[in-house]
Design an enzyme around this catalytic site. Structure first.
Site, PDB file in Angstrom:
ATOM      1  N   SER A 176      47.834  28.040  -4.467  1.00  0.00           N
ATOM      2  CA  SER A 176      47.602  29.204  -3.604  1.00  0.00           C
ATOM      3  C   SER A 176      48.081  28.952  -2.187  1.00  0.00           C
ATOM      4  O   SER A 176      48.087  27.804  -1.705  1.00  0.00           O
ATOM      5  CB  SER A 176      46.099  29.492  -3.590  1.00  0.00           C
ATOM      6  N   CYS A 183      46.316  29.485   0.111  1.00  0.00           N
ATOM      7  CA  CYS A 183      45.102  29.007   0.803  1.00  0.00           C
ATOM      8  C   CYS A 183      45.118  27.507   1.050  1.00  0.00           C
ATOM      9  O   CYS A 183      44.212  26.981   1.694  1.00  0.00           O
ATOM     10  CB  CYS A 183      43.850  29.386   0.008  1.00  0.00           C
ATOM     11  N   TYR A 221      38.061  26.473  -1.528  1.00  0.00           N
ATOM     12  CA  TYR A 221      38.987  26.974  -2.556  1.00  0.00           C
ATOM     13  C   TYR A 221      40.378  26.353  -2.338  1.00  0.00           C
ATOM     14  O   TYR A 221      41.019  25.869  -3.278  1.00  0.00           O
ATOM     15  CB  TYR A 221      39.032  28.503  -2.466  1.00  0.00           C
TER      16      TYR A 221
HETATM   17  P1  NAD Z   1      41.362  36.208 -12.062  1.00  0.00           P
HETATM   18  O1  NAD Z   1      40.037  35.836 -11.478  1.00  0.00           O
HETATM   19  O2  NAD Z   1      41.616  37.622 -12.420  1.00  0.00           O
HETATM   20  O3  NAD Z   1      41.673  35.295 -13.326  1.00  0.00           O
HETATM   21  C1  NAD Z   1      41.156  34.002 -13.474  1.00  0.00           C
HETATM   22  C2  NAD Z   1      40.500  33.960 -14.841  1.00  0.00           C
HETATM   23  O4  NAD Z   1      39.995  32.645 -15.058  1.00  0.00           O
HETATM   24  C3  NAD Z   1      39.297  34.922 -14.973  1.00  0.00           C
HETATM   25  O5  NAD Z   1      39.527  35.849 -16.014  1.00  0.00           O
HETATM   26  C4  NAD Z   1      38.138  34.015 -15.270  1.00  0.00           C
HETATM   27  O6  NAD Z   1      37.187  34.550 -16.185  1.00  0.00           O
HETATM   28  C5  NAD Z   1      38.846  32.795 -15.858  1.00  0.00           C
HETATM   29  N1  NAD Z   1      37.993  31.622 -15.767  1.00  0.00           N
HETATM   30  C6  NAD Z   1      37.275  31.184 -14.705  1.00  0.00           C
HETATM   31  N2  NAD Z   1      36.559  30.104 -15.037  1.00  0.00           N
HETATM   32  C7  NAD Z   1      36.818  29.849 -16.345  1.00  0.00           C
HETATM   33  C8  NAD Z   1      36.374  28.872 -17.253  1.00  0.00           C
HETATM   34  N3  NAD Z   1      35.491  27.932 -16.883  1.00  0.00           N
HETATM   35  N4  NAD Z   1      36.851  28.900 -18.516  1.00  0.00           N
HETATM   36  C9  NAD Z   1      37.719  29.852 -18.913  1.00  0.00           C
HETATM   37  N5  NAD Z   1      38.185  30.816 -18.089  1.00  0.00           N
HETATM   38  C10 NAD Z   1      37.741  30.813 -16.821  1.00  0.00           C
HETATM   39  O7  NAD Z   1      42.459  35.680 -11.007  1.00  0.00           O
HETATM   40  P2  NAD Z   1      44.025  35.974 -10.921  1.00  0.00           P
HETATM   41  O8  NAD Z   1      44.243  36.828  -9.740  1.00  0.00           O
HETATM   42  O9  NAD Z   1      44.565  36.378 -12.243  1.00  0.00           O
HETATM   43  O10 NAD Z   1      44.551  34.514 -10.535  1.00  0.00           O
HETATM   44  C11 NAD Z   1      45.060  33.607 -11.490  1.00  0.00           C
HETATM   45  C12 NAD Z   1      45.319  32.270 -10.811  1.00  0.00           C
HETATM   46  O11 NAD Z   1      46.189  32.422  -9.688  1.00  0.00           O
HETATM   47  C13 NAD Z   1      44.049  31.598 -10.281  1.00  0.00           C
HETATM   48  O12 NAD Z   1      44.146  30.218 -10.492  1.00  0.00           O
HETATM   49  C14 NAD Z   1      44.103  31.875  -8.799  1.00  0.00           C
HETATM   50  O13 NAD Z   1      43.414  30.889  -8.058  1.00  0.00           O
HETATM   51  C15 NAD Z   1      45.599  31.858  -8.534  1.00  0.00           C
HETATM   52  N6  NAD Z   1      45.936  32.663  -7.354  1.00  0.00           N
HETATM   53  C16 NAD Z   1      45.858  34.012  -7.414  1.00  0.00           C
HETATM   54  C17 NAD Z   1      46.176  34.760  -6.282  1.00  0.00           C
HETATM   55  C18 NAD Z   1      46.105  36.265  -6.290  1.00  0.00           C
HETATM   56  O14 NAD Z   1      46.421  36.864  -5.262  1.00  0.00           O
HETATM   57  N7  NAD Z   1      45.729  36.907  -7.385  1.00  0.00           N
HETATM   58  C19 NAD Z   1      46.585  34.121  -5.103  1.00  0.00           C
HETATM   59  C20 NAD Z   1      46.636  32.735  -5.091  1.00  0.00           C
HETATM   60  C21 NAD Z   1      46.343  32.007  -6.224  1.00  0.00           C
END
Ligand code: NAD
Length: 325
Positions: A118, A120, A149
């Site tokens: 990220s 972040c 995070y």
């Molecule tokens: P999201 O929260 O929609 O998806 C993450 C998924 O991980 C969720 O469905 C959640 O239920 C699942 N999860 C969490 N803990 C779990 C566990 N213990 N076992 C199984 N599943 C689990 O987030 P997203 O926006 O789809 O992001 C996906 C990835 O990209 C993440 O790693 C996030 O940190 C990273 N990211 C996203 C963004 C953004 O803007 N969306 C920005 C930077 C980084």
């Protein structure tokens, strides 16, 4: 037939990625704590399970998948990540997932694993000036992320790179910058600014007022989900390991983003800035490295993606209203 595993397939980016891999003819297994809330998963096999559990992870990674995408994380928008109230969970849960998934990929001889880091992770001191944030990949060290995070993401980047060096596990690492679009969280506290603002605008009667956290002068850039998926897949199949930014360079203040949502709605609404968790003062993707390595950059302007998101959220609200009515 090629095989792929999507960890976090019940989430926003994971749901869209599964669709893309299916269109390409992959056999896809998805795994998540929950089913996708907004669209039934197209995965051939969807495992409901907790990736913090090593036994579950071994059962899910039961073969040498061609591609593993590790997107699962304990995360959310500013209201979840920047209050400090969830730091222990965020650090513990996401680190456990990465330790388990990566080590099992090594044991099974998985072809390649993608890790979603990220923006972040970038140091807070380079993001104090809202007009000139520095998010070049090389600026990550000396490290000083403004949230736990971000610290977990940085730790896990190092973990993937160390497994590559010491155990020969092929990985690709992207630092996402605010990905947005339909079929993601739009209420409940885990939603990001574009979805939160579209929801507030859609729910507000014409002539009313919406709240925007902070003074609204903090800057960000936002990348539409389709462009993100394209960049992810290109990185995964390239020779370039990363870490590399996947984001947009179209920087905007949060107040202007709110005004954009208002303009799309056709309503006349006032904006009231209120105290709230906001994160760093300024952040923008720097796409020089990804342009040079992959020849990729986003094509569509922010406004286009915001129009699609607004339409989707307005339709979700109307659907719910009809169900209740
Ligand atoms: P999201 O929260 O929609 O998806 C993450 C998924 O991980 C969720 O469905 C959640 O239920 C699942 N999860 C969490 N803990 C779990 C566990 N213990 N076992 C199984 N599943 C689990 O987030 P997203 O926006 O789809 O992001 C996906 C990835 O990209 C993440 O790693 C996030 O940190 C990273 N990211 C996203 C963004 C953004 O803007 N969306 C920005 C930077 C980084």
């Amino acid at each position: 037939m090629k095989t792929a595993l999507v960890c976090g397939a019940g989430g926003f980016i994971g749901g869209h990625l599964v669709k893309r891999l299916k269109r390409e003819g992959f056999w896809v297994r998805g795994v998540d704590l929950k089913l996708h809330e907004h669209a039934p998963s197209q995965a051939d096999d969807f495992v409901l399970g907790d990736l913090r559990d090593q036994i579950l992870v071994r059962a899910v990674i039961d073969r040498n998948f061609d591609e593993v995408y590790q997107l699962a994380a304990d995360m959310g928008g500013a209201g979840y990540v920047f209050t400090g109230a969830h730091d222990a969970d965020i650090l513990h849960n996401s680190a456990m997932i990465n330790l388990n998934v990566l080590d099992t990929c090594r044991a099974r001889g998985v072809g390649r694993i993608f890790y979603s880091s990220s923006a972040c992770i970038y140091p807070e001191h380079n993001q104090l000036d809202p007009d000139n944030p520095d998010c070049t990949e090389a600026s990550a060290y000396p490290a000083n992320p403004d949230s736990d995070y971000g610290w977990e993401k940085l730790f896990s980047e190092r973990l993937y790179l160390a497994y590559r060096r010491n155990h020969g596990v092929e990985c690709r690492i992207a630092r996402f910058h605010n990905i947005f679009g339909p079929e993601g969280s739009w209420e409940g506290g885990k939603e990001k600014a574009p979805a939160a603002l579209c929801r507030k605008v859609a729910l507000c009667p014409d002539g009313g007022e919406i709240e925007v956290w902070g003074d609204g002068l903090q800057t960000r850039s936002f990348l539409y989900i389709d462009a993100c998926i394209e960049a992810m897949v290109r990185l995964m199949r390239s020779d370039f390991v990363g870490p590399v930014n996947i984001g947009s360079e179209e920087m905007i203040t949060i107040n202007d983003l709110a005004r954009m949502a208002v303009a799309i709605s056709g309503k006349s609404l006032a904006i009231r800035n209120t105290p709230g968790p906001v994160g760093v003062r300024g952040r923008n993707s720097d796409n020089r490295l990804i342009r040079a390595k992959l020849g990729w950059e986003p094509k569509a302007p922010l406004r286009e993606g915001m129009e699609r998101l607004y339409r989707w959220i307005a339709a979700e609200i109307a659907r719910r209203h009809n169900q209740v009515g």
